[in-house]
Design an enzyme around this catalytic site. Structure first.
Site, mmCIF file in Angstrom:
data_model
loop_
_atom_site.group_PDB
_atom_site.id
_atom_site.type_symbol
_atom_site.label_atom_id
_atom_site.label_comp_id
_atom_site.label_asym_id
_atom_site.label_seq_id
_atom_site.Cartn_x
_atom_site.Cartn_y
_atom_site.Cartn_z
ATOM 1 N N GLY A 1 0.807 -1.212 0.000
ATOM 2 C CA GLY A 1 0.000 0.000 0.000
ATOM 3 C C GLY A 1 0.836 1.255 0.000
ATOM 4 O O GLY A 1 1.799 1.374 -0.748
ATOM 5 N N SER A 2 0.470 2.160 0.879
ATOM 6 C CA SER A 2 0.964 3.524 0.796
ATOM 7 C C SER A 2 2.473 3.674 0.855
ATOM 8 O O SER A 2 3.153 3.064 1.684
ATOM 9 C CB SER A 2 0.369 4.352 1.918
#
Lengths: 378, 134
Positions: free
Chosen positions: B63-64
């Site tokens: 993810g991020s």
């Protein structure tokens, strides 16, 4: 850790590049033409991030074109944000200015700035931008972190490894969608499933042969970025040895996880921020109608200015749409549980972070459905 | 009796702690409370556990890209792991976060499941000599 002495920030940058070089088994650093940095919104980096950037910006300057992600709000627009948030947010902005970055506040730099020729190496942190640039634009970038892209911006270099190298840009696994891909949301669901399924850097979609339009490519890229570590997709026949089907059951599983409400009190559009094409589409769909719910459209300032010149923002605002420049749905401080129980969006990425970080329920609908259900003719 | 296995060094240093094991990857931005190191995502395999002072053994981050700052926040808030072992190849987010936080990081240990079987057992990570010992 940093005392702001000259040379120290460069040492920190190389320490970061060394670590990611070790991790990705790079033998050397190569020059990159462009860095795009994440970690601008105060909600994403916190107090330690504010301090880190303040220190590093005292002695470092970017060496290449460097653009930055959205921040938490639009300056000079009245919000109910706390003074403390604004102060910390503006400290971050000041640090990025001192570093010499272009304060673009956008997660779609690929729709705003000149694109280097195909095969150029860049260093993109924002995950949707990394996936989009590798897959659609033919640029070469790893899925950089906020810190590794910052290190590349200061040194002008990035480790030569992984997606920078041709051999890693071919998928070993293909995903075959077994449902009708019509809307941007359908592509978002596919991307979210793919990110969860694939651990390699590249995945192939055995999807329709048609060229993906920008809106669908953005939805697909952002969703891949949200759920996994994959940094690129290709479209093809899916002749890979391993083929995974994404069918109706898989779609239901993704929606069960992210679509937590039937309806919402607010429409949020933009994660990634909307580009000119999407604003054009929106203006057409909303023509002569009036929105029944508050609708925030997250947009880059550069795009907003162009859209204003084209008369698009007037048309959208006339129907009740509200623009919020320089910011995005992800970890936004502007949408809180105190004010909203649930939010309607067409973005899988927005849904994930609204759920996980803002703790707000989400109703997932594609853009056309949103405007059909929530906008009436005058 | 101490048993040691070889691994790769990504970020130098050494650390001792109780193993915190998971086969699931972690989005550091959305899944962890950086004030106390507790995994706050209720769907995660190690929901409710804290990485503080532990030797985190996991496949890697997802993810991020801002997850690297979350790792740094853990360090500043004295809630960081004593060391991190990536069972797969270490990813860029984890590697860069550990690099500025001086958290020892190693990856690809040989036969990790044979040696580190359960959460809670004491593990020593000596990144500089490329060893993990239990």
């Amino acid at each position: 850790m940093l005392k702001g002495e000259s040379g120290e920030s460069l040492a920190v940058a190389y320490r970061i590049l060394l670590a990611i070089g070790e991790a990705t088994e790079a033998e050397r650093l190569i020059p990159v033409k462009w860095a795009h940095i994440s970690g601008v919104n105060y909600n994403t980096i916190g107090d330690s991030g504010v301090d880190f950037l303040e220190q590093i910006s005292k002695s470092a300057k970017v060496a290449i074109r460097t653009t930055i992600n959205p921040m938490g709000f639009e300056e000079n627009k009245s919000t109910n944000l706390s003074e403390s948030f604004i102060k910390k947010q503006m400290s971050i902005v000041k640090s990025y200015r001192m570093l010499g970055t272009t304060t673009s506040f956008t997660c779609i730099p690929y729709e705003i700035f000149d694109i280097p020729e195909k095969g150029s190496a860049v260093s993109f942190a924002e995950s949707n931008a990394a996936v989009f640039s590798n897959s659609i634009l033919g640029l070469l970038t790893n899925r950089e972190s906020a810190l590794s892209a910052l290190a590349s911006s200061i040194t002008g270099k990035s480790p030569y490894s992984n997606l920078m190298m041709e051999e890693f840009r071919h998928a070993k696994l293909a995903i075959k969608p077994d449902y009708e891909l019509v809307t941007e949301l359908d592509y978002g669901v596919l991307g979210y499933f793919a990110g969860k399924t694939v651990s390699d850097s590249c995945v192939e979609f055995n999807a329709s042969e048609e060229k993906l339009d920008t809106m669908k490519a953005k939805a697909l890229s952002a969703a891949i970025g949200t759920s996994g570590s994959c940094g690129m997709f290709t479209q093809g026949e899916g002749a890979q040895q391993e083929v995974v089907t994404c069918g109706k059951e898989e779609v239901i599983a993704v929606k069960d996880e992210l679509n937590t409400a039937e309806d919402g009190d607010l429409i949020a559009l933009g994660s990634p921020q909307l580009g000119l094409n999407e604003l054009h589409l929106l203006a057409g769909l909303i023509e002569g109608k009036r929105l029944k719910k508050r609708c925030i459209i997250f947009c880059a300032r550069a795009i907003h200015n162009q859209a204003t010149n084209l008369g698009l923002t007037d048309r959208i605002e006339h129907a009740g749409g509200e623009f919020m420049c320089d910011s995005c749905t992800c970890l936004t401080p502007l949408i809180t549980r105190t004010d909203y129980d649930s939010v309607i969006t067409n973005s899988i990425k927005a849904a994930y972070y609204l759920n996980h970080s803002n703790r707000i329920d989400v109703s997932l609908k594609d853009l056309k459905t949103i405007l059909k259900e929530y906008a009436d003719y005058n | 009796m101490t048993k040691c296995i070889k691994c790769r060094k990504i970020v130098g240093g050494s650390g001792i702690g109780n193993a915190l094991l998971t086969e699931e990857r972690i989005n550091f931005l959305s899944m962890i409370d950086t004030q106390n190191g507790i995994i706050k995502d209720q769907h995660h395999q190690i929901f409710g556990s804290s990485v503080k002072g532990a030797v985190l053994v996991f496949p890697g981050a997802i993810g991020s890209s801002v997850g690297a700052y979350a790792i740094y926040s853990l360090k500043v808030n004295a809630a960081a792991p004593a060391a991190i072992i990536c069972s797969d190849k270490a990813d860029i987010t984890t590697a860069s976060g550990c690099a500025i936080s001086n958290i020892p990081l190693v990856d690809m240990p040989e036969n990790p499941s044979f040696f580190i079987r359960t959460s809670g057992m004491e593990v020593k990570v000596d990144a500089d000599s490329k060893m993990v010992c239990v």
